[in-house]
Design an enzyme around this catalytic site. Structure first.
Site, mmCIF file in Angstrom:
data_model
loop_
_atom_site.group_PDB
_atom_site.id
_atom_site.type_symbol
_atom_site.label_atom_id
_atom_site.label_comp_id
_atom_site.label_asym_id
_atom_site.label_seq_id
_atom_site.Cartn_x
_atom_site.Cartn_y
_atom_site.Cartn_z
ATOM 1 N N ASP A 15 -7.059 9.985 -16.977
ATOM 2 C CA ASP A 15 -7.980 10.121 -18.107
ATOM 3 C C ASP A 15 -9.402 10.413 -17.633
ATOM 4 O O ASP A 15 -10.329 10.404 -18.429
ATOM 5 C CB ASP A 15 -7.966 8.851 -18.971
ATOM 6 N N LYS A 34 -17.770 4.663 -8.407
ATOM 7 C CA LYS A 34 -18.969 4.884 -7.607
ATOM 8 C C LYS A 34 -18.679 5.874 -6.484
ATOM 9 O O LYS A 34 -17.647 5.810 -5.827
ATOM 10 C CB LYS A 34 -19.468 3.555 -7.028
ATOM 11 N N ASP A 84 -6.526 4.309 -10.110
ATOM 12 C CA ASP A 84 -7.871 3.740 -10.145
ATOM 13 C C ASP A 84 -8.885 4.814 -9.730
ATOM 14 O O ASP A 84 -8.778 5.369 -8.641
ATOM 15 C CB ASP A 84 -7.943 2.554 -9.175
ATOM 16 N N ASP A 142 0.842 -1.193 0.000
ATOM 17 C CA ASP A 142 0.000 0.000 0.000
ATOM 18 C C ASP A 142 0.879 1.245 0.000
ATOM 19 O O ASP A 142 1.713 1.428 0.892
ATOM 20 C CB ASP A 142 -0.901 -0.012 1.237
#
Length: 218
Positions: free
Chosen positions: A155, A123, A119, A96
């Site tokens: 992006d 949601k 990432d 991590d």
């Protein structure tokens, strides 16, 4: 755009020189133990397939590089790409990144931090899992040396704009500074594999850099 699967790396390939666990690093930090020397250190958060790490390690042999990748298959894939290099200035950490920054890296130490295409956790309820949340951005600023650089590409426009807002309101970084798009000179002349895919699909990439403020005279 989702990550693509990577091929499985043979368990018989010796990756011990380039693939590390967080607990293998010295506490307090000692660059000579890790790299055999004291040199400017740069950190990449989320190394993916390792294209960026391989290229910059070859391009800047006078710097040392650590890539932190939480996905074990990606970490092994990235490490395999480093195995045949002559230089010993890059390693992959499987773990991590926020925890590694907090527990292993000293304050005012890093030359640069790179975060490319993290990432997005689409949601709304999951956005608290994004790596570029306020406490991590503040930790990045704390660990960078004075005038050290933070590089961020994505992006996802919403992720880009929300991160700029967090940086503006929750840190003392100078910026944002524009990063112009460069035409690729060959098939892999891209920052990461993900940038290559994104641009070949004709999708927009949002790029920026920030600089940590210099230490003020007392």
């Amino acid at each position: 755009m989702a990550r693509r699967a990577v091929r499985t790396i043979s368990e018989h390939l010796d990756l011990s020189r380039v693939l590390k666990k967080p607990e293998e690093f010295p506490t307090p930090w000692d660059s000579k133990t890790v790299f055999g020397r004291c040199a400017p250190l740069e950190l990449e958060i989320g190394s993916g397939k390792g294209l960026f790490l391989r290229r910059v390690a070859d391009q800047f042999p006078e710097h040392d590089f650590i890539g932190v990748e939480i996905g074990q298959k990606y970490a092994r894939f990235s490490a395999a790409g480093l195995c045949n290099r002559n230089n010993n200035n890059a390693v992959i950490v499987c773990g991590d990144a926020a925890q590694f920054l907090k527990e292993q890296i000293p304050d005012n130490f890093l030359e640069a931090v790179h975060v490319y295409f993290p990432d997005p956790w689409w949601k709304r309820a999951h956005r608290k899992r994004r790596i570029l949340r306020l406490e991590v951005l503040q930790l990045i600023e704390q660990r960078l040396r004075p005038e050290g650089m933070f590089h961020f590409w994505t992006d996802v426009e919403e992720y880009f704009l929300s991160t700029l807002k967090l940086l503006a309101t929750g840190t003392s970084f100078l910026g944002p500074f524009e990063v112009p798009e460069k035409e690729a000179e060959h098939d892999f002349d891209y920052k990461t594999h993900f940038e290559r895919r994104t641009r070949l699909h004709g999708e927009k990439v949002y790029r920026t850099t920030f600089r940590k403020s210099p230490i003020k005279n007392l």
